[in-house]
Design a protein around this motif. Structure first.
Motif, PDB file in Angstrom:
ATOM      1  N   UNK A 242       5.573 105.057  75.255  1.00 36.71           N
ATOM      2  CA  UNK A 242       4.756 106.175  75.737  1.00 36.71           C
ATOM      3  C   UNK A 242       3.486 105.681  76.428  1.00 36.71           C
ATOM      4  N   UNK A 243       2.757 104.775  75.790  1.00 38.37           N
ATOM      5  CA  UNK A 243       1.484 104.333  76.381  1.00 38.37           C
ATOM      6  C   UNK A 243       1.737 103.567  77.686  1.00 38.37           C
ATOM      7  N   UNK A 244       2.844 102.825  77.753  1.00 37.21           N
ATOM      8  CA  UNK A 244       3.181 102.127  79.003  1.00 37.21           C
ATOM      9  C   UNK A 244       3.559 103.135  80.090  1.00 37.21           C
ATOM     10  N   UNK A 245       4.254 104.210  79.691  1.00 31.98           N
ATOM     11  CA  UNK A 245       4.628 105.257  80.624  1.00 31.98           C
ATOM     12  C   UNK A 245       3.394 105.960  81.174  1.00 31.98           C
ATOM     13  N   UNK A 246       2.426 106.236  80.285  1.00 30.70           N
ATOM     14  CA  UNK A 246       1.169 106.855  80.712  1.00 30.70           C
ATOM     15  C   UNK A 246       0.416 105.915  81.657  1.00 30.70           C
ATOM     16  N   UNK A 247       0.345 104.637  81.305  1.00 32.07           N
ATOM     17  CA  UNK A 247      -0.298 103.646  82.173  1.00 32.07           C
ATOM     18  C   UNK A 247       0.364 103.620  83.552  1.00 32.07           C
ATOM     19  N   UNK A 248       1.677 103.754  83.581  1.00 27.64           N
ATOM     20  CA  UNK A 248       2.432 103.706  84.831  1.00 27.64           C
ATOM     21  C   UNK A 248       2.110 104.894  85.731  1.00 27.64           C
TER      22      UNK A 248
ATOM     23  N   UNK B 170      11.750  95.875  78.460  1.00 28.82           N
ATOM     24  CA  UNK B 170      11.765  97.087  79.284  1.00 28.82           C
ATOM     25  C   UNK B 170      10.377  97.429  79.823  1.00 28.82           C
ATOM     26  N   UNK B 171       9.350  97.316  78.964  1.00 23.62           N
ATOM     27  CA  UNK B 171       8.000  97.672  79.412  1.00 23.62           C
ATOM     28  C   UNK B 171       7.457  96.665  80.425  1.00 23.62           C
ATOM     29  N   UNK B 172       7.805  95.398  80.274  1.00 19.78           N
ATOM     30  CA  UNK B 172       7.378  94.415  81.276  1.00 19.78           C
ATOM     31  C   UNK B 172       8.070  94.671  82.609  1.00 19.78           C
ATOM     32  N   UNK B 173       9.290  95.137  82.576  1.00 21.54           N
ATOM     33  CA  UNK B 173       9.947  95.528  83.832  1.00 21.54           C
ATOM     34  C   UNK B 173       9.243  96.733  84.446  1.00 21.54           C
ATOM     35  N   UNK B 174       8.766  97.618  83.590  1.00 24.55           N
ATOM     36  CA  UNK B 174       8.123  98.834  84.100  1.00 24.55           C
ATOM     37  C   UNK B 174       6.715  98.559  84.629  1.00 24.55           C
ATOM     38  N   UNK B 175       5.901  97.868  83.849  1.00 28.42           N
ATOM     39  CA  UNK B 175       4.469  97.780  84.181  1.00 28.42           C
ATOM     40  C   UNK B 175       3.945  96.351  84.285  1.00 28.42           C
ATOM     41  N   UNK B 176       4.801  95.351  84.130  1.00 23.34           N
ATOM     42  CA  UNK B 176       4.330  93.966  84.124  1.00 23.34           C
ATOM     43  C   UNK B 176       3.576  93.576  85.378  1.00 23.34           C
ATOM     44  N   UNK B 177       4.119  93.938  86.518  1.00 26.82           N
ATOM     45  CA  UNK B 177       3.478  93.559  87.778  1.00 26.82           C
ATOM     46  C   UNK B 177       2.108  94.206  87.923  1.00 26.82           C
ATOM     47  N   UNK B 178       2.006  95.490  87.552  1.00 26.11           N
ATOM     48  CA  UNK B 178       0.713  96.178  87.611  1.00 26.11           C
ATOM     49  C   UNK B 178      -0.288  95.546  86.645  1.00 26.11           C
ATOM     50  N   UNK B 179       0.179  95.255  85.432  1.00 27.38           N
ATOM     51  CA  UNK B 179      -0.706  94.651  84.437  1.00 27.38           C
ATOM     52  C   UNK B 179      -1.225  93.300  84.901  1.00 27.38           C
ATOM     53  N   UNK B 180      -0.349  92.513  85.494  1.00 25.20           N
ATOM     54  CA  UNK B 180      -0.762  91.185  85.937  1.00 25.20           C
ATOM     55  C   UNK B 180      -1.855  91.279  87.010  1.00 25.20           C
ATOM     56  N   UNK B 181      -1.738  92.272  87.881  1.00 21.98           N
ATOM     57  CA  UNK B 181      -2.762  92.456  88.917  1.00 21.98           C
ATOM     58  C   UNK B 181      -4.111  92.816  88.301  1.00 21.98           C
ATOM     59  N   UNK B 182      -4.070  93.508  87.153  1.00 22.02           N
ATOM     60  CA  UNK B 182      -5.312  93.929  86.501  1.00 22.02           C
ATOM     61  C   UNK B 182      -5.940  92.805  85.678  1.00 22.02           C
ATOM     62  N   UNK B 183      -5.104  91.928  85.116  1.00 17.76           N
ATOM     63  CA  UNK B 183      -5.624  90.826  84.291  1.00 17.76           C
ATOM     64  C   UNK B 183      -4.554  89.744  84.182  1.00 17.76           C
ATOM     65  N   UNK B 184      -4.608  88.783  85.101  1.00 18.28           N
ATOM     66  CA  UNK B 184      -3.582  87.736  85.141  1.00 18.28           C
ATOM     67  C   UNK B 184      -3.682  86.799  83.934  1.00 18.28           C
ATOM     68  N   UNK B 185      -4.904  86.531  83.477  1.00 22.15           N
ATOM     69  CA  UNK B 185      -5.065  85.605  82.361  1.00 22.15           C
ATOM     70  C   UNK B 185      -4.332  86.098  81.115  1.00 22.15           C
ATOM     71  N   UNK B 186      -4.449  87.387  80.833  1.00 23.63           N
ATOM     72  CA  UNK B 186      -3.767  87.912  79.642  1.00 23.63           C
ATOM     73  C   UNK B 186      -2.247  87.865  79.821  1.00 23.63           C
ATOM     74  N   UNK B 187      -1.775  88.071  81.046  1.00 22.68           N
ATOM     75  CA  UNK B 187      -0.331  87.972  81.267  1.00 22.68           C
ATOM     76  C   UNK B 187       0.140  86.541  81.053  1.00 22.68           C
ATOM     77  N   UNK B 188      -0.650  85.574  81.518  1.00 22.00           N
ATOM     78  CA  UNK B 188      -0.309  84.166  81.270  1.00 22.00           C
ATOM     79  C   UNK B 188      -0.221  83.899  79.767  1.00 22.00           C
ATOM     80  N   UNK B 189      -1.188  84.422  79.020  1.00 25.28           N
ATOM     81  CA  UNK B 189      -1.196  84.213  77.564  1.00 25.28           C
ATOM     82  C   UNK B 189       0.004  84.889  76.904  1.00 25.28           C
ATOM     83  N   UNK B 190       0.351  86.083  77.397  1.00 24.90           N
ATOM     84  CA  UNK B 190       1.501  86.793  76.846  1.00 24.90           C
ATOM     85  C   UNK B 190       2.782  85.993  77.055  1.00 24.90           C
ATOM     86  N   UNK B 191       2.913  85.397  78.227  1.00 22.37           N
ATOM     87  CA  UNK B 191       4.140  84.658  78.513  1.00 22.37           C
ATOM     88  C   UNK B 191       4.208  83.311  77.792  1.00 22.37           C
TER      89      UNK B 191
END
Length: 220
Positions: free
Chosen positions: A107-113, A153-174
């Motif tokens: 839900x929260x990922x859907x709202x973010x999207x 599923x959520x990374x497919x939905x919002x991963x690219x958007x999230x990375x644009x907002x904060x790449x460092x946290x995406x690096x840490x997540x991966x």
């Protein structure tokens, strides 16, 4: 608002009184208690993972209707307050109901999207969404099919958007996801899902075969 039939279908999973409340919120938002509407949608999303995948579209439509009719943001404020309450109690939610937790993340990922401010994702949701995905990437979560499936599923939905907002946290997540791929879980299907999302990101968030499978999930 997309296909009206699809909107109608989503409302059908509610009882008759709530259906009427939501229909009014979509058409004449000033005539109903929009904070109540926000709570109804969140409550339903936590119990219905199918609806939680679609709720962002409905919330976006209500926000647009309210803004156009009254110029206010009562519904959005109520929605974000409730999301914050559930976010603060996320560990208790996960302990109480794994399905409820997965529905909340969906839900929260859907709202973010769907929700935008000046055509940009809402900054207030970036870290909460990341925190939820980080929780899904912990070793105890990576041994559970429901949580791994939700993470991917959520990374497919919002991963690219999230990375644009904060790449460092995406690096840490991966880093966590790669560590999880190496866990001796014994569940090769889960390891395969993690490998696919690693490859998906490495290819610039698109690889046709994988993307088509998950895009059908995301857009259903």
């Amino acid at each position: 608002m997309g296909d009206p039939g699809r909107e109608e279908y989503k409302i059908q999973s509610f009882d008759a009184e709530t259906q009427q409340l939501l229909k009014t919120a979509l058409k004449d938002p000033g005539a109903v208690d929009l904070e109540k509407v926000a709570n109804v949608i969140v409550d339903h999303s936590l119990h219905d993972c199918v609806f939680s995948k679609e709720a962002g579209r409905m919330c976006y439509a209500i926000i647009q209707a309210e803004s156009k009719q009254t110029g206010q943001s009562v519904f959005r404020r109520g929605l974000l307050n409730r999301l914050q309450q559930e976010y603060q109690a996320r560990e208790q939610l996960r302990a109480r109901s794994l399905q409820g937790w997965v529905c909340y993340v969906t839900f929260i990922c859907n709202i973010f999207d769907y929700l935008r401010v000046n055509n940009m994702p809402m900054m207030a949701l970036v870290n909460p969404v990341y925190d939820c995905l980080f929780r899904l990437a912990q070793p105890d979560s990576l041994s559970k099919e429901e949580e791994v499936d939700c993470l991917v599923l959520q990374l497919h939905r919002v991963g690219e958007q999230l990375e644009k907002m904060n790449r460092q946290r995406m690096d840490e997540l991966f880093v966590l996801i790669r560590d999880g791929f190496l866990l001796p879980s014994g569940l090769s299907s889960l390891a395969q899902l993690l490998l696919e999302i690693i490859e998906f990101r490495a290819a610039g968030w698109t690889t046709p075969a994988v993307h088509n499978y998950y895009y059908s999930e995301v857009s259903d």
